[in-house]
Write an enzyme that holds these catalytic residues in place. Sequence first.
Site, short mmCIF file in Angstrom:
data_model
loop_
_atom_site.label_atom_id
_atom_site.label_comp_id
_atom_site.label_asym_id
_atom_site.label_seq_id
_atom_site.Cartn_x
_atom_site.Cartn_y
_atom_site.Cartn_z
CE LYS A 117 -4.48 1.20 2.22
NZ LYS A 117 -5.07 1.07 3.51
CB ILE A 118 2.42 2.95 -2.47
CG1 ILE A 118 3.27 1.62 -2.17
CG2 ILE A 118 2.92 4.05 -3.01
CD1 ILE A 118 4.20 1.47 -3.17
#
Length: 218
Positions: free
Chosen positions: A87-88
């Site tokens: 998750k960025i």
Amino acid sequence: MKFFIDTANLSEIQTAHDLGILDGVTTNPSLMAKEGISGKNNIYSHYKAICDIVSGDVSAEVISTDLEGMIREAEELVEIAPNIVIKIPMTEDGLKAIKKLSDEGIKTNCTLIFNAGQALLAAKAGATYVSPFLGRLDDIGHDGLELVSQITTIYRNYNIETEVLAASIRHTTHLLECAEIGADVATCPLKVFLQMLKHPLTDIGLAQFLADHKKMNG
Ligand code: G3P
């Protein structure tokens, strides 16, 4: 539509899994902190414990803000389990990290999406999922569902494969409207799934069935 649970609480994850409705998990640093998990080793062990419960995608968020740090974290996180998704956050370096990881075949979830332009950029970079935070938009007087709808339409127009993961869902109406829009995934707290299975007429009907059976059978 896939259902993900938005929590780092193992017991809630187990409960949703046992209901037979769970396709994956999303977490973030705030949710990890809420469970009292700190320190890299503990955080990574916690992700492992989540992946031991759930075989679907589990989003684990990077805490680095620079490209190099994000890539380093992503490479460590994917070693935890095959179902880890990185998750960025939607930033310039985040976008570059998504592109690099996507080129390497690593799944990503671009988080903190608040407009359709951000969602389009994330898709261009190759994100597996984009996470529009609809509840937080509602909180500031905007229409979160309208954003989910706009992104879904744009992706359909161009057959974009990135999945729309509706996040920051606060209640069952949010979830059902996301389903009507055609969002690919909804991630929400356990309480939303539990609210959704309840109806007073179900309870009244069941009590009546059991009372009638008892009357005849003792
Ligand atoms: O998945 C995103 C989510 O954790 C944010 O939810 O309720 O903090 O806006 P919320």
